[in-house]
Design a protein around this motif. Structure first.
Motif, PDB file in Angstrom:
ATOM      1  N   ASN A 144       0.814  -1.225   0.000  1.00 29.99           N
ATOM      2  CA  ASN A 144       0.000   0.000   0.000  1.00 29.99           C
ATOM      3  C   ASN A 144       0.846   1.274   0.000  1.00 29.99           C
ATOM      4  OD1 ASN A 144       0.910   0.268   2.632  1.00 29.99           O
ATOM      5  ND2 ASN A 144      -1.099  -0.008   3.591  1.00 29.99           N
ATOM      6  N   GLY A 145       2.160   1.128  -0.125  1.00 27.54           N
ATOM      7  CA  GLY A 145       3.033   2.298  -0.205  1.00 27.54           C
ATOM      8  C   GLY A 145       3.580   2.788   1.110  1.00 27.54           C
ATOM      9  N   VAL A 146       3.126   2.224   2.236  1.00 26.37           N
ATOM     10  CA  VAL A 146       3.619   2.621   3.550  1.00 26.37           C
ATOM     11  C   VAL A 146       4.775   1.696   3.919  1.00 26.37           C
ATOM     12  CG1 VAL A 146       3.040   2.958   5.968  1.00 26.37           C
ATOM     13  CG2 VAL A 146       1.330   3.423   4.198  1.00 26.37           C
ATOM     14  N   LEU A 147       5.929   2.272   4.286  1.00 24.54           N
ATOM     15  CA  LEU A 147       7.147   1.480   4.460  1.00 24.54           C
ATOM     16  C   LEU A 147       7.770   1.670   5.839  1.00 24.54           C
ATOM     17  CD1 LEU A 147       8.928   2.209   1.042  1.00 24.54           C
ATOM     18  CD2 LEU A 147       7.371   0.327   1.604  1.00 24.54           C
ATOM     19  N   GLY A 148       8.313   0.563   6.346  1.00 28.09           N
ATOM     20  CA  GLY A 148       9.101   0.585   7.565  1.00 28.09           C
ATOM     21  C   GLY A 148      10.341  -0.274   7.395  1.00 28.09           C
ATOM     22  N   SER A 149      11.211  -0.257   8.380  1.00 25.67           N
ATOM     23  CA  SER A 149      12.405  -1.098   8.351  1.00 25.67           C
ATOM     24  C   SER A 149      12.621  -1.705   9.728  1.00 25.67           C
ATOM     25  CB  SER A 149      13.638  -0.299   7.912  1.00 25.67           C
ATOM     26  OG  SER A 149      13.924   0.749   8.818  1.00 25.67           O
ATOM     27  N   LEU A 187       5.875  -4.805  17.111  1.00 24.46           N
ATOM     28  CA  LEU A 187       4.485  -4.758  16.651  1.00 24.46           C
ATOM     29  C   LEU A 187       3.810  -3.466  17.095  1.00 24.46           C
ATOM     30  CD1 LEU A 187       3.247  -8.419  17.259  1.00 24.46           C
ATOM     31  CD2 LEU A 187       3.800  -7.340  15.072  1.00 24.46           C
ATOM     32  N   ASP A 188       4.048  -3.049  18.321  1.00 26.09           N
ATOM     33  CA  ASP A 188       3.463  -1.791  18.802  1.00 26.09           C
ATOM     34  C   ASP A 188       3.899  -0.626  17.923  1.00 26.09           C
ATOM     35  OD1 ASP A 188       2.210  -3.126  20.843  1.00 26.09           O
ATOM     36  OD2 ASP A 188       3.659  -2.547  22.389  1.00 26.09           O
ATOM     37  N   LEU A 189       5.187  -0.590  17.578  1.00 21.01           N
ATOM     38  CA  LEU A 189       5.696   0.490  16.734  1.00 21.01           C
ATOM     39  C   LEU A 189       5.032   0.483  15.371  1.00 21.01           C
ATOM     40  CD1 LEU A 189       7.767   2.747  16.003  1.00 21.01           C
ATOM     41  CD2 LEU A 189       9.317   0.907  15.282  1.00 21.01           C
ATOM     42  N   PHE A 190       5.029  -0.660  14.707  1.00 25.37           N
ATOM     43  CA  PHE A 190       4.525  -0.709  13.331  1.00 25.37           C
ATOM     44  C   PHE A 190       3.001  -0.577  13.293  1.00 25.37           C
ATOM     45  CE2 PHE A 190       8.488  -3.296  12.042  1.00 25.37           C
ATOM     46  CZ  PHE A 190       9.201  -2.129  11.828  1.00 25.37           C
ATOM     47  N   HIS A 191       2.304  -1.132  14.263  1.00 26.56           N
ATOM     48  CA  HIS A 191       0.843  -0.958  14.281  1.00 26.56           C
ATOM     49  C   HIS A 191       0.474   0.512  14.408  1.00 26.56           C
ATOM     50  CE1 HIS A 191       0.378  -5.150  14.117  1.00 26.56           C
ATOM     51  NE2 HIS A 191      -0.101  -5.428  15.306  1.00 26.56           N
ATOM     52  N   ARG A 192       1.269   1.242  15.161  1.00 25.46           N
ATOM     53  CA  ARG A 192       0.979   2.667  15.356  1.00 25.46           C
ATOM     54  C   ARG A 192       1.460   3.523  14.193  1.00 25.46           C
ATOM     55  NH1 ARG A 192       3.980   3.284  19.172  1.00 25.46           N
ATOM     56  NH2 ARG A 192       5.686   4.509  18.280  1.00 25.46           N
ATOM     57  N   ALA A 193       2.679   3.270  13.723  1.00 25.96           N
ATOM     58  CA  ALA A 193       3.319   4.193  12.784  1.00 25.96           C
ATOM     59  C   ALA A 193       3.065   3.847  11.314  1.00 25.96           C
ATOM     60  CB  ALA A 193       4.830   4.204  13.036  1.00 25.96           C
ATOM     61  N   LEU A 194       2.688   2.605  11.022  1.00 22.28           N
ATOM     62  CA  LEU A 194       2.518   2.205   9.626  1.00 22.28           C
ATOM     63  C   LEU A 194       1.070   1.940   9.244  1.00 22.28           C
ATOM     64  CD1 LEU A 194       5.543  -0.255   9.161  1.00 22.28           C
ATOM     65  CD2 LEU A 194       5.478   2.231   8.904  1.00 22.28           C
TER      66      LEU A 194
END
Length: 245
Positions: A116-121, A237-244
């Motif tokens: 969907n274009g939203v990226l994390g690392s 998971l907390d980070l990515f659920h919130r930020a992505l």
């Protein structure tokens, strides 16, 4: 959710790079995380960690971080020979080449209907450093960097670009740093330096230190701590659920 696993060979500025792709089986477009491995490349523990994250609703891309220096598909063993080869590779490949690898992954992801274009690392050990390096990319909204090596010491070659610690002001997303206090690769002085640099450069970050050795998440070998590994997984998971999302 159940997942599907595959691989793709991408063209990069320095040659063909194989990536493992872990993603939800259910049709749809999902946020994507580039997961950077240790020096041993895509080992079984790395693949299991990628599958874990994918099952929580993410596309996870795992590149072979030393694709220029090894035959495609190379996995180094968790022994002295594998460690020596991986460390040689780490100090041979410049960070600028890791940057072009990341750019190739982002370009490929933009063409995939399941992203969907939203990226994390995310990354561990060497990969923790590369996840932080990826946070310099304007498209990366969140980075989880676990026991990242060589950030404080600037001992990896940088190529024609500055060291990672000298570019922190370029980060636009949120960063989470996690270290083991008993990790000899990043001693307390190194952790203090990174923390101060993050503060001075006004990085949006959270910081965690656990009573653990290096590579405590790796579910092979004597250092594995299942309870702390579960805590570290919950934090990511907390980070990515919130930020992505």
């Amino acid at each position: 959710m159940t997942i599907t696993q595959s691989s793709v060979d991408l063209s990069t500025a320095t040659g063909t790079m194989r990536c493992g792709i872990f993603r939800p089986e259910r049709a749809g477009a999902y946020p994507t995380v580039i997961f950077y491995s240790e020096i041993f490349q895509i080992t079984a523990p790395i693949a299991r960690t990628a599958a874990f994250l994918a099952g929580h609703g993410y596309v996870v891309v795992v590149p072979e971080v030393f694709h220029e220096l090894n035959p495609i598909g190379t996995v180094l063993a968790y022994d002295d020979e594998g460690k020596d080869k991986g460390n040689d590779d780490k100090f041979t490949k410049p960070l600028s080449d890791h940057d072009t690898d990341t750019e190739a992954i982002v370009s490929w992801l933009d063409e995939q209907d399941f992203c969907n274009g939203v990226l994390g690392s995310w990354g561990v050990c060497l990969g923790g450093h590369l996840a932080l390096r990826a946070a310099l990319h304007a498209r990366v909204s969140a980075a989880a960097c676990y026991y990242a090596t060589d950030v404080h010491s600037c001992t990896m070659p940088a190529g024609n670009l500055p060291q990672t610690i000298d570019r922190l002001r370029e980060i636009n997303g949120e960063v989470m740093m996690l270290f083991g206090r008993q990790d000899p690769h990043v001693p307390v002085e190194g952790r203090q330096l990174i923390y101060q640099k993050f503060t001075d450069n006004e990085v949006n970050f959270t910081w965690h230190e656990l009573n653990a050795p290096h590579a405590f998440m790796r579910d092979e070998g004597d250092r594995y701590d299942p309870e702390l590994a579960m805590l570290a997984q919950r934090l990511v998971l907390d980070l990515f659920h919130r930020a992505l999302r």
